[in-house]
Design a protein around this motif. Structure first.
Motif, short mmCIF file in Angstrom:
data_model
loop_
_atom_site.label_atom_id
_atom_site.label_comp_id
_atom_site.label_asym_id
_atom_site.label_seq_id
_atom_site.Cartn_x
_atom_site.Cartn_y
_atom_site.Cartn_z
N ILE A 49 -16.09 102.87 10.56
CA ILE A 49 -16.77 102.38 9.15
C ILE A 49 -16.43 101.24 8.69
CG2 ILE A 49 -17.95 103.04 7.21
CD1 ILE A 49 -18.43 105.87 8.41
N LEU A 50 -15.06 101.31 8.51
CA LEU A 50 -14.47 100.01 7.94
C LEU A 50 -14.45 99.07 8.60
CD1 LEU A 50 -12.87 99.53 5.35
CD2 LEU A 50 -10.71 100.04 6.58
N TRP A 51 -14.34 99.01 10.08
CA TRP A 51 -14.46 98.23 10.80
C TRP A 51 -15.71 97.16 10.76
CZ3 TRP A 51 -17.09 95.93 14.81
CH2 TRP A 51 -16.58 94.73 15.33
N PHE A 52 -16.84 97.95 10.74
CA PHE A 52 -18.29 97.39 10.71
C PHE A 52 -18.23 96.83 9.19
CE2 PHE A 52 -19.24 100.44 14.32
CZ PHE A 52 -19.71 99.44 15.08
N LYS A 53 -17.84 97.49 8.15
CA LYS A 53 -17.95 96.99 6.65
C LYS A 53 -17.24 95.56 6.74
CE LYS A 53 -16.99 97.54 2.15
NZ LYS A 53 -16.01 98.06 1.18
N GLU A 54 -16.20 95.25 7.23
CA GLU A 54 -15.44 94.16 7.27
C GLU A 54 -16.23 92.90 8.12
OE1 GLU A 54 -11.89 95.23 8.81
OE2 GLU A 54 -10.82 96.05 6.93
N ARG A 55 -17.04 93.35 8.85
CA ARG A 55 -17.65 92.25 9.85
C ARG A 55 -19.24 92.00 9.48
NH1 ARG A 55 -13.43 94.33 11.43
NH2 ARG A 55 -11.83 92.96 12.96
N ILE A 56 -19.53 92.79 8.53
CA ILE A 56 -21.17 92.41 8.15
C ILE A 56 -21.23 90.95 7.31
CG2 ILE A 56 -22.79 93.19 6.53
CD1 ILE A 56 -22.01 96.06 7.13
N PRO A 57 -22.21 90.36 7.70
CA PRO A 57 -22.20 89.05 7.09
C PRO A 57 -22.47 89.06 5.45
CG PRO A 57 -23.73 89.20 8.97
CD PRO A 57 -23.38 90.46 8.71
N GLU A 58 -21.87 87.95 4.72
CA GLU A 58 -22.14 88.11 3.32
C GLU A 58 -23.55 87.93 3.05
OE1 GLU A 58 -20.03 88.56 0.51
OE2 GLU A 58 -18.55 89.35 2.28
N GLY A 59 -24.16 88.58 1.98
CA GLY A 59 -25.53 88.44 1.30
C GLY A 59 -26.60 89.22 2.41
N VAL A 61 -28.94 91.90 3.63
CA VAL A 61 -29.56 93.37 3.02
C VAL A 61 -29.63 94.29 4.30
CG1 VAL A 61 -31.40 94.48 2.01
CG2 VAL A 61 -30.60 91.93 1.11
N ILE A 62 -30.19 93.96 5.23
CA ILE A 62 -30.09 94.69 6.35
C ILE A 62 -29.90 94.05 7.68
CG2 ILE A 62 -31.61 96.62 5.70
CD1 ILE A 62 -33.90 95.10 7.32
N LEU A 63 -29.47 94.65 8.91
CA LEU A 63 -29.22 93.88 10.03
C LEU A 63 -30.49 94.14 11.03
CD1 LEU A 63 -25.72 94.43 11.04
CD2 LEU A 63 -26.55 92.37 10.03
N HIS A 67 -28.60 91.22 15.73
CA HIS A 67 -27.40 90.98 14.97
C HIS A 67 -26.52 92.46 15.12
CE1 HIS A 67 -29.48 87.74 13.14
NE2 HIS A 67 -28.07 87.20 13.06
N THR A 68 -27.28 93.69 15.07
CA THR A 68 -26.79 94.94 15.48
C THR A 68 -26.08 94.97 16.79
OG1 THR A 68 -28.13 95.83 13.77
CG2 THR A 68 -26.85 97.27 15.24
N GLU A 124 -21.96 106.36 17.67
CA GLU A 124 -22.03 107.04 16.24
C GLU A 124 -21.74 105.73 15.40
OE1 GLU A 124 -21.87 111.14 14.25
OE2 GLU A 124 -19.89 110.38 15.23
N MET A 125 -22.65 105.46 14.38
CA MET A 125 -22.22 104.31 13.42
C MET A 125 -22.91 104.39 12.33
SD MET A 125 -23.48 101.06 15.58
CE MET A 125 -23.85 99.87 14.16
N PRO A 126 -22.59 103.64 11.25
CA PRO A 126 -23.46 103.68 9.88
C PRO A 126 -24.68 103.14 10.45
CG PRO A 126 -21.69 102.13 9.67
CD PRO A 126 -21.33 103.05 10.93
N ASP A 127 -26.00 103.21 9.86
CA ASP A 127 -27.21 102.89 10.09
C ASP A 127 -27.33 101.33 9.15
OD1 ASP A 127 -29.57 102.37 10.77
OD2 ASP A 127 -30.85 103.87 9.47
N LEU A 128 -27.12 100.44 10.04
CA LEU A 128 -27.10 98.91 9.54
C LEU A 128 -28.36 98.44 9.51
CD1 LEU A 128 -24.01 97.65 11.62
CD2 LEU A 128 -24.10 98.72 9.29
N MET A 129 -29.53 99.25 10.01
CA MET A 129 -30.92 98.74 9.73
C MET A 129 -31.49 99.42 8.72
SD MET A 129 -31.72 98.54 13.87
CE MET A 129 -30.64 99.53 14.43
#
Length: 161
Positions: A49-59, A61-63, A67-68, A124-129
């Motif tokens: 989850i931390l890996w995904f958090k660090e690589r989410i684009p700034e600003g 809201v959803i992917l 992009h996912t 299995e990953m956080p729901d980025l959408m």
């Protein structure tokens, strides 16, 4: 001679007390092993989850699905550089044995397992959408005790294409 009051008597190995003590010790040992397994699993999920958090684009809201998919493909290729370094080290020397063989094997096993999961049942990953889950992810400070706030979702390639 002084008398020692706290001298513990030896118990017969087949006595009821000895058997009950053995059961209690075994139960405690199993409980501790389960705790260790739970902590290891939480650590792995937390790192993912931390890996995904660090690589989410700034600003963001959803992917969206594109992009996912790109983010997951980057996640699956996260060890490629290290594998190239190991291959380079192995090609330089005149040794018959492989240097860093165990690390290389672990990376290959992990990579194959992740790719197989992504292709079949889903990674299995956080729901980025989901906007609410993205907000939880952005506000997360990396503590494992807050992992229960995430709704993990299995996302397969067939869901994103």
């Amino acid at each position: 001679m002084p008398k020692i009051k706290n001298l513990e008597k030896l118990k017969h190995p087949n006595s009821r007390k000895t058997i009950s003590l053995a059961k209690k010790m075994l139960k405690n040992e199993k409980k501790n092993n389960n705790k260790i397994g739970t902590h290891v699993k939480q650590n792995l999920i937390g790192e993912k989850i931390l890996w995904f958090k660090e690589r989410i684009p700034e600003g963001c809201v959803i992917l969206d699905k594109e992009h996912t998919l790109k983010l997951i493909e980057t996640y699956l290729a996260r060890f490629d550089e290290e594998l190239e370094q190991i291959a380079l080290k192995n090609s330089i020397g005149q040794r018959k044995s492989r240097q860093h063989a165990s690390r290389e094997d672990i990376i290959n096993i992990t990579k194959k397992r992740d790719i197989e999961e992504f292709e079949t049942c889903g990674l299995e990953m956080p729901d980025l959408m989901n906007a609410q889950q993205m907000e939880v992810l952005k506000n997360w400070n990396g503590e494992l005790r807050f992992l229960q706030n995430f709704k993990l979702k299995r996302i397969a390639r067939k869901h994103l294409v």
